[in-house]
Write a protein that holds these residues in place. Structure first.
Motif, PDB file in Angstrom:
ATOM      1  N   VAL A 229       0.842  -1.074  -0.019  1.00 45.93           N
ATOM      2  CA  VAL A 229      -0.006   0.068   0.004  1.00 45.93           C
ATOM      3  C   VAL A 229       0.829   1.406   0.114  1.00 45.93           C
ATOM      4  CG1 VAL A 229      -1.815   1.298   1.427  1.00 45.93           C
ATOM      5  CG2 VAL A 229      -1.991  -1.233   1.211  1.00 45.93           C
ATOM      6  N   ASP A 230       0.674   2.150  -0.917  1.00 45.07           N
ATOM      7  CA  ASP A 230       1.410   3.284  -1.065  1.00 45.07           C
ATOM      8  C   ASP A 230       0.584   4.410  -0.220  1.00 45.07           C
ATOM      9  OD1 ASP A 230       3.491   5.011  -2.527  1.00 45.07           O
ATOM     10  OD2 ASP A 230       1.810   6.019  -2.679  1.00 45.07           O
ATOM     11  N   ARG A 231      -0.590   4.349  -0.284  1.00 45.01           N
ATOM     12  CA  ARG A 231      -1.523   5.547   0.370  1.00 45.01           C
ATOM     13  C   ARG A 231      -2.720   4.940   0.752  1.00 45.01           C
ATOM     14  NH1 ARG A 231      -0.920  10.014  -3.989  1.00 45.01           N
ATOM     15  NH2 ARG A 231       1.201   9.111  -4.108  1.00 45.01           N
ATOM     16  N   ALA A 232      -3.174   5.184   1.843  1.00 41.19           N
ATOM     17  CA  ALA A 232      -4.373   4.884   2.402  1.00 41.19           C
ATOM     18  C   ALA A 232      -5.265   5.929   3.256  1.00 41.19           C
ATOM     19  CB  ALA A 232      -4.514   3.715   3.156  1.00 41.19           C
ATOM     20  N   ILE A 233      -6.466   6.164   2.962  1.00 40.11           N
ATOM     21  CA  ILE A 233      -7.249   7.258   3.850  1.00 40.11           C
ATOM     22  C   ILE A 233      -8.433   6.385   4.467  1.00 40.11           C
ATOM     23  CG2 ILE A 233      -8.559   8.157   1.998  1.00 40.11           C
ATOM     24  CD1 ILE A 233      -7.825  10.935   3.087  1.00 40.11           C
ATOM     25  N   ASN A 234      -8.738   7.000   5.567  1.00 43.37           N
ATOM     26  CA  ASN A 234      -9.952   6.552   6.176  1.00 43.37           C
ATOM     27  C   ASN A 234     -11.270   7.331   5.831  1.00 43.37           C
ATOM     28  OD1 ASN A 234     -10.925   5.365   8.980  1.00 43.37           O
ATOM     29  ND2 ASN A 234     -11.373   7.573   9.523  1.00 43.37           N
ATOM     30  N   LEU A 235     -12.287   6.481   6.160  1.00 46.31           N
ATOM     31  CA  LEU A 235     -13.590   6.943   5.670  1.00 46.31           C
ATOM     32  C   LEU A 235     -14.457   6.838   7.140  1.00 46.31           C
ATOM     33  CD1 LEU A 235     -14.302   4.885   2.352  1.00 46.31           C
ATOM     34  CD2 LEU A 235     -13.798   7.306   2.668  1.00 46.31           C
ATOM     35  N   ASP A 236     -15.628   7.277   7.080  1.00 39.65           N
ATOM     36  CA  ASP A 236     -16.578   7.476   8.438  1.00 39.65           C
ATOM     37  C   ASP A 236     -16.958   6.077   8.642  1.00 39.65           C
ATOM     38  OD1 ASP A 236     -17.865   8.199  10.135  1.00 39.65           O
ATOM     39  OD2 ASP A 236     -19.877   8.774   9.056  1.00 39.65           O
ATOM     40  N   GLY A 237     -16.097   5.555   9.627  1.00 41.15           N
ATOM     41  CA  GLY A 237     -16.473   4.127  10.298  1.00 41.15           C
ATOM     42  C   GLY A 237     -17.460   4.061  11.270  1.00 41.15           C
ATOM     43  N   GLY A 238     -17.005   3.367  12.203  1.00 39.46           N
ATOM     44  CA  GLY A 238     -18.051   3.120  13.510  1.00 39.46           C
ATOM     45  C   GLY A 238     -19.461   2.748  13.094  1.00 39.46           C
ATOM     46  N   SER A 239     -20.304   3.228  13.571  1.00 35.20           N
ATOM     47  CA  SER A 239     -21.807   2.941  13.165  1.00 35.20           C
ATOM     48  C   SER A 239     -22.208   3.151  11.729  1.00 35.20           C
ATOM     49  CB  SER A 239     -22.871   3.504  14.315  1.00 35.20           C
ATOM     50  OG  SER A 239     -22.667   5.100  14.138  1.00 35.20           O
ATOM     51  N   SER A 240     -21.495   3.924  11.250  1.00 40.90           N
ATOM     52  CA  SER A 240     -21.615   4.337   9.852  1.00 40.90           C
ATOM     53  C   SER A 240     -21.165   3.165   8.767  1.00 40.90           C
ATOM     54  CB  SER A 240     -21.166   5.731   9.365  1.00 40.90           C
ATOM     55  OG  SER A 240     -21.779   6.691  10.194  1.00 40.90           O
ATOM     56  N   SER A 241     -20.250   2.276   9.528  1.00 45.27           N
ATOM     57  CA  SER A 241     -19.389   1.191   8.520  1.00 45.27           C
ATOM     58  C   SER A 241     -20.395   0.458   7.703  1.00 45.27           C
ATOM     59  CB  SER A 241     -18.474   0.531   9.495  1.00 45.27           C
ATOM     60  OG  SER A 241     -17.765   0.963  10.091  1.00 45.27           O
ATOM     61  N   GLY A 242     -20.445   0.396   6.566  1.00 47.85           N
ATOM     62  CA  GLY A 242     -21.238  -0.473   5.290  1.00 47.85           C
ATOM     63  C   GLY A 242     -20.340  -0.978   4.420  1.00 47.85           C
ATOM     64  N   PHE A 243     -20.633  -2.045   3.927  1.00 50.93           N
ATOM     65  CA  PHE A 243     -19.896  -2.839   2.610  1.00 50.93           C
ATOM     66  C   PHE A 243     -20.816  -3.534   1.801  1.00 50.93           C
ATOM     67  CE2 PHE A 243     -17.671  -6.190   0.853  1.00 50.93           C
ATOM     68  CZ  PHE A 243     -16.590  -5.510   0.461  1.00 50.93           C
ATOM     69  N   PHE A 244     -20.697  -3.401   0.332  1.00 51.71           N
ATOM     70  CA  PHE A 244     -21.458  -4.484  -0.483  1.00 51.71           C
ATOM     71  C   PHE A 244     -20.494  -4.706  -1.537  1.00 51.71           C
ATOM     72  CE2 PHE A 244     -23.394  -4.143  -4.767  1.00 51.71           C
ATOM     73  CZ  PHE A 244     -24.622  -4.910  -4.569  1.00 51.71           C
ATOM     74  N   PHE A 245     -20.734  -6.144  -1.933  1.00 53.09           N
ATOM     75  CA  PHE A 245     -20.009  -6.515  -3.287  1.00 53.09           C
ATOM     76  C   PHE A 245     -20.839  -7.517  -3.662  1.00 53.09           C
ATOM     77  CE2 PHE A 245     -17.340  -9.468  -5.511  1.00 53.09           C
ATOM     78  CZ  PHE A 245     -16.262  -8.628  -5.942  1.00 53.09           C
ATOM     79  N   ASP A 246     -21.237  -7.178  -5.316  1.00 56.22           N
ATOM     80  CA  ASP A 246     -22.043  -8.031  -5.979  1.00 56.22           C
ATOM     81  C   ASP A 246     -21.186  -9.377  -6.268  1.00 56.22           C
ATOM     82  OD1 ASP A 246     -23.903  -9.195  -7.712  1.00 56.22           O
ATOM     83  OD2 ASP A 246     -23.976  -7.441  -8.909  1.00 56.22           O
ATOM     84  N   ARG A 247     -21.347 -10.505  -5.846  1.00 54.11           N
ATOM     85  CA  ARG A 247     -20.707 -11.735  -6.553  1.00 54.11           C
ATOM     86  C   ARG A 247     -21.489 -12.331  -7.611  1.00 54.11           C
ATOM     87  NH1 ARG A 247     -19.446 -15.211  -1.168  1.00 54.11           N
ATOM     88  NH2 ARG A 247     -21.521 -14.810  -0.657  1.00 54.11           N
TER      89      ARG A 247
END
Length: 271
Positions: A229-247
């Motif tokens: 990883v060259d660079r990475a940044i945080n998004l709004d986590g905690g109770s806002s954490s969400g994820f989706f992946f269409d398989r």
């Protein structure tokens, strides 16, 4: 020639110091893949992985949903859910499917009245303004040239940006964890990272960990990512954490629904 018979060789002390330095370095990066490491084909343009990292010193485990994608094939889309009493889409999955996104996570920070923190651009429409709050240290955006992740001070605004989130803090820069990241307040985390060679990943950490721990994990290959990883940044986590992946049509999607209403989402869509 004068000789000193009381002098002792210096190498044992040097050797001991080297061992102590090596031990301290090892403890600082004490994260390894849990179980047998799975080799990933980084030439694939889109892939899902569920990975777990472990810290042997105390047995702490961290599990993550990860969506790997190539910027030559995919672009970013910021989906604005609005500030009204009802979101533009009832669920995170419905929002991503409506916009043709194959994967995505929750987006940037927002205030109690659901107004976004910092500049947001969704489908070319500008929402709010550029801010200089310490937390909002970076900008992730898409334009006709590709996907970009830059420090706030190096960002150059232009009309052809179609999707943008101002967020932070930076987690990794030039392949190293950013100094000064918080080592308190462990919680679920979401992020976006790149090797700056066309490989990207969005992720949702379903375990609780600090920003400093997330920066350490991401800075070392083969723990969560198969590349450096060259660079990475945080998004709004905690109770806002969400994820989706269409398989695909023959398999159920991977979904992690936020615990609370969020203002916007960061999606991955075909070019």
């Amino acid at each position: 020639m004068r000789r000193s018979f009381n002098a002792r060789p210096a190498w044992p002390g040097v050797f001991l110091l080297a061992l102590l330095l090596q031990a301290s370095t090892t403890l600082a990066v004490d994260w390894t893949p849990a179980g047998e490491s799975q080799r990933q084909d980084i030439s694939v343009d889109l892939a899902y992985a569920n990975r777990t990292a472990v810290r042997p010193s105390d047995g702490k485990q961290v599990t993550a949903h990860l969506a790997f994608f190539a910027s030559r094939t995919f672009r970013l889309e910021v989906i604005d859910l609005g500030a009204g009493s009802e979101p533009a889409h009832p669920t995170l999955e419905a929002a991503f499917r409506a916009e043709g996104c194959v994967a995505g996570v929750n987006g940037g920070f927002f205030h109690p009245d659901r107004q976004p923190s910092g500049l947001v651009i969704s489908k070319g429409r500008r929402i709010n303004r550029f801010e200089t709050a310490k937390l909002l240290s970076g900008v992730i955006y898409s334009d006709e040239r590709g996907i970009h992740l830059v420090r706030r001070g190096r960002f150059q605004d232009h009309p052809s940006i179609t999707a943008l989130l101002q967020t932070g803090p930076y987690l990794v820069e030039d392949g190293r964890p950013v100094r000064g990241l918080s080592a308190t307040d462990p919680r679920r985390r979401t992020f976006i990272a790149t090797d700056w060679r066309g490989h990207w990943v969005i992720g949702a950490i379903t375990s609780s960990l600090t920003l400093a721990e997330l920066g350490e994990i991401l800075a070392f290959p083969d723990v969560l990512t198969p590349w450096r990883v060259d660079r990475a940044i945080n998004l709004d986590g905690g109770s806002s954490s969400g994820f989706f992946f269409d398989r695909g049509a023959d398999r159920a999607p991977v979904t992690l629904q936020p615990w609370k209403r969020v203002r916007n989402l960061l999606g991955i869509c075909p070019r």
